[in-house]
Design a protein around this motif. Sequence first.
Motif, PDB file in Angstrom:
ATOM      1  N   PHE A  99      23.016 -25.155  65.577  1.00 30.34           N
ATOM      2  CA  PHE A  99      21.620 -25.443  65.814  1.00 30.34           C
ATOM      3  C   PHE A  99      20.855 -24.771  64.701  1.00 30.34           C
ATOM      4  N   ALA A 100      20.904 -25.350  63.501  1.00 28.27           N
ATOM      5  CA  ALA A 100      20.252 -24.754  62.340  1.00 28.27           C
ATOM      6  C   ALA A 100      20.068 -25.828  61.268  1.00 28.27           C
ATOM      7  N   TRP A 101      19.235 -25.495  60.289  1.00 29.24           N
ATOM      8  CA  TRP A 101      19.037 -26.354  59.128  1.00 29.24           C
ATOM      9  C   TRP A 101      19.713 -25.720  57.920  1.00 29.24           C
ATOM     10  N   SER A 131      16.052 -34.139  64.121  1.00 30.08           N
ATOM     11  CA  SER A 131      14.841 -34.732  63.565  1.00 30.08           C
ATOM     12  C   SER A 131      14.049 -33.669  62.820  1.00 30.08           C
ATOM     13  N   VAL A 132      13.783 -33.933  61.550  1.00 26.82           N
ATOM     14  CA  VAL A 132      13.005 -33.005  60.724  1.00 26.82           C
ATOM     15  C   VAL A 132      11.526 -33.205  61.019  1.00 26.82           C
ATOM     16  N   ILE A 158       9.689 -25.790  60.020  1.00 25.01           N
ATOM     17  CA  ILE A 158      10.412 -27.032  60.246  1.00 25.01           C
ATOM     18  C   ILE A 158      11.059 -26.899  61.618  1.00 25.01           C
ATOM     19  N   ALA A 159      10.803 -27.860  62.470  1.00 25.65           N
ATOM     20  CA  ALA A 159      11.384 -27.839  63.812  1.00 25.65           C
ATOM     21  C   ALA A 159      12.216 -29.097  64.010  1.00 25.65           C
ATOM     22  N   CYS A 160      13.117 -29.042  64.973  1.00 28.22           N
ATOM     23  CA  CYS A 160      13.892 -30.217  65.352  1.00 28.22           C
ATOM     24  C   CYS A 160      13.225 -30.843  66.568  1.00 28.22           C
ATOM     25  N   SER A 176      20.759 -25.267  72.655  1.00 28.90           N
ATOM     26  CA  SER A 176      19.961 -24.339  71.837  1.00 28.90           C
ATOM     27  C   SER A 176      18.997 -25.080  70.920  1.00 28.90           C
ATOM     28  N   HIS A 177      18.671 -26.308  71.297  1.00 32.05           N
ATOM     29  CA  HIS A 177      17.741 -27.121  70.507  1.00 32.05           C
ATOM     30  C   HIS A 177      16.418 -26.393  70.258  1.00 32.05           C
TER      31      HIS A 177
END
Length: 368
Positions: free
Chosen positions: A179-181, A247-248, A291-293, A300-301
Amino acid sequence: MIYIIAILAILFVVLTFKVISQTRKIINKNKVQPGTDSEYLGAPDASNNFNAIALMAFWVLAVIGIVFSYIHYSQFFLPEAASEHGKRTDFWFWVSMSIITVAFFLVNTFLFLFSYLYRHNPKRRATFSTHNNTLEIIWTSVPAVVMTGLVLSGLVVWNDITSEAPEDAEVIEITGRQFAWMVRYPGADGQFGKSNYKLIDDGSGNPIGVDYTDANSFDDFFNSTELHIPKGKPVLLKIKARDVLHSVFIPHMRVKMDAVPGMPTKFWFVADKSTAEMKAMLNDSEFDYEIACTEICGKSHFGMRMVLKVDEPAEYEKWKAAQKPMITLNPDLLNKVPENLKAKAMKFIEVDPAAAAAPADSSAVETK
């Protein structure tokens, strides 16, 4: 489960027949014999008056509540857009909201007003009209034209930001995982090395499957805590996902694009307010773009967040120059480089100065 479905099906059939039976009784009861005047069979006038007044009171209270909630919660609206296309997006958003709001209040005001004005009156007879072609054309064509205009105006903005980015755009790759970018920059050569999902190996420090048989990958560098972009320059985000849908979403930039496994997407924009400028404008020293999803991707979204730093162009170039390629930070990746390219890859491997200064033969001893 099968028994429950069967019971519900039987109940549905029984209720259906019950509705049909009651409907037939009502129709038969309300039939008017030929040659006789119809008699009003509805509620007494007192009830009609009460219902009409109550409906109008409900609408007045609803209008007050809607206006109050808008004014009260406007403090939580997003601040002014911090990107060029964001301002266009906001403009057309408020145009759409204005038209929809006017239509909403207009239609519902007449709806409740007519319920009051045209409640039953024994001294008044209703007229019946089968149809009116003029009215049909007006109330069909006007909404159609308005809605078409709104859709096309939004489509123009959407086509602009998803079209080919300008040639001088800063290209950055962002990959979503649970759960990361993960962010990859192309390095000094300006070109990304190839990647392949089959090469993904978290244990060896290759979380997005960079192909180190491609020399362009040697100077690529990563960041998993912050995404830096320059102010005033087009930025092209190449968006990927390595596991599930993500989703960015960059709210202040009005950027939102799905990250789909196996189907790269993109979005380009120009940030026109640096992080420092936004802090000053909001009078908030703790402010950061983020930046969120916005695609539910697992338990853990909620924590899938990354800080976005918008730097002045000179600061951005200075930051880039200070970054080290992944192969520098993880020399073990040299094992994935083919022999004919290892000499080129070694230029990015930092050598310990103490080790370089050590004698070639540590067993040598001084003789007299």
